[in-house]
Design an enzyme around this catalytic site. Structure first.
Site, short mmCIF file in Angstrom:
data_model
loop_
_atom_site.label_atom_id
_atom_site.label_comp_id
_atom_site.label_asym_id
_atom_site.label_seq_id
_atom_site.Cartn_x
_atom_site.Cartn_y
_atom_site.Cartn_z
N CYS A 16 -25.82 -8.70 -7.44
CA CYS A 16 -26.94 -7.85 -7.14
C CYS A 16 -27.44 -7.36 -8.37
O CYS A 16 -28.48 -6.51 -8.09
CB CYS A 16 -26.60 -6.68 -5.99
SG CYS A 16 -25.28 -5.32 -6.73
N CYS B 284 -26.37 -4.97 -1.85
CA CYS B 284 -25.51 -6.10 -2.18
C CYS B 284 -24.73 -6.85 -1.07
O CYS B 284 -24.34 -6.42 -0.04
CB CYS B 284 -24.30 -5.62 -2.90
SG CYS B 284 -23.44 -7.43 -3.70
N CYS C 280 -21.88 -2.08 -7.48
CA CYS C 280 -22.89 -2.91 -6.85
C CYS C 280 -24.16 -1.78 -6.37
O CYS C 280 -23.90 -0.81 -6.11
CB CYS C 280 -22.55 -3.56 -5.49
SG CYS C 280 -21.12 -4.81 -5.84
N CYS D 139 -22.30 -6.20 -10.80
CA CYS D 139 -22.17 -7.25 -10.06
C CYS D 139 -22.85 -8.28 -10.52
O CYS D 139 -24.28 -8.02 -10.94
CB CYS D 139 -22.36 -6.77 -8.34
SG CYS D 139 -22.55 -8.12 -7.32
#
Length: 194
Positions: free
Chosen positions: A78, A48, A44, A75
């Site tokens: 994000c 995030c 991430c 992710c």
């Protein structure tokens, strides 16, 4: 040179400043590093909005490409580096998690928090990709483990239910019957008759 490559693959433990940036969802450092979570294999941006991971499960990488080289996936929420994780891989990761942690209390909200999505979106994407819901998958995993325990141990029906994460015995019996076609007790008797 080999040591440097190994260190890049392993990532580094977050410094206090990096950890603070993750806790604060600091977008100002998004271009400086990504963090990867060893328990979910997801990486991430520091900004995030997903639930913060346990610090001991976090590794820092200078960019998403290095994290992906080390086996982490971007992710869904994000999208570090602008890369989007394919739905099939995302749902496979959830299945792997449920396969390994079926004894835990796993809800749709828990999966959404852990795998960085909203419960509604996760349910919709999962069902589209797999043809069944995460709950249905978890139930099948638990009942398959219960069948193994009934075949290979002398545990009582109640103990088997607890071992597979189903602590309400009457719910366990009902679920077992709906998926196997017989109660756990009847199933155990058929095994003894062999």
């Amino acid at each position: 040179m080999i040591r440097d490559k190994v260190m890049k693959m392993l990532g580094s433990v977050p410094t206090e400043l990096e950890w603070q940036a993750i806790e604060d969802n600091n977008a100002k450092v998004d271009k400086e590093f990504v963090y990867a979570v060893t328990s979910t294999k997801i990486c991430c941006r520091p900004s995030c909005p997903s639930k913060n991971p346990n610090k001991e499960n976090v590794r820092i990488y200078r960019n998403v490409e290095l994290a992906m080289e080390a086996g982490f996936r971007p992710c869904k929420r994000c999208k570090p580096g602008g890369i989007r994780l394919p739905d099939e891989i995302w749902t496979d990761q959830m299945n792997q998690y449920m396969d390994q942690n079926y004894t835990e209390h796993i809800t749709l909200q828990f999966l959404a928090d852990t795998f960085h999505g909203s419960p509604y979106h996760l349910q919709r994407v999962y069902k589209k990709a797999k043809g069944y819901s995460p709950t249905e998958y978890l139930q099948k995993v638990r009942i398959n483990k219960a069948v193994e325990l009934l075949q290979n141990t002398g545990l009582s029906v109640e103990e088997v239910g607890h071992q597979v994460g189903l602590h309400n015995t009457s719910y366990f019996i009902t679920l077992f019957k709906s998926l196997v076609g017989t109660t756990p007790k009847q199933y155990k008797k058929t095994l003894e008759g062999r």
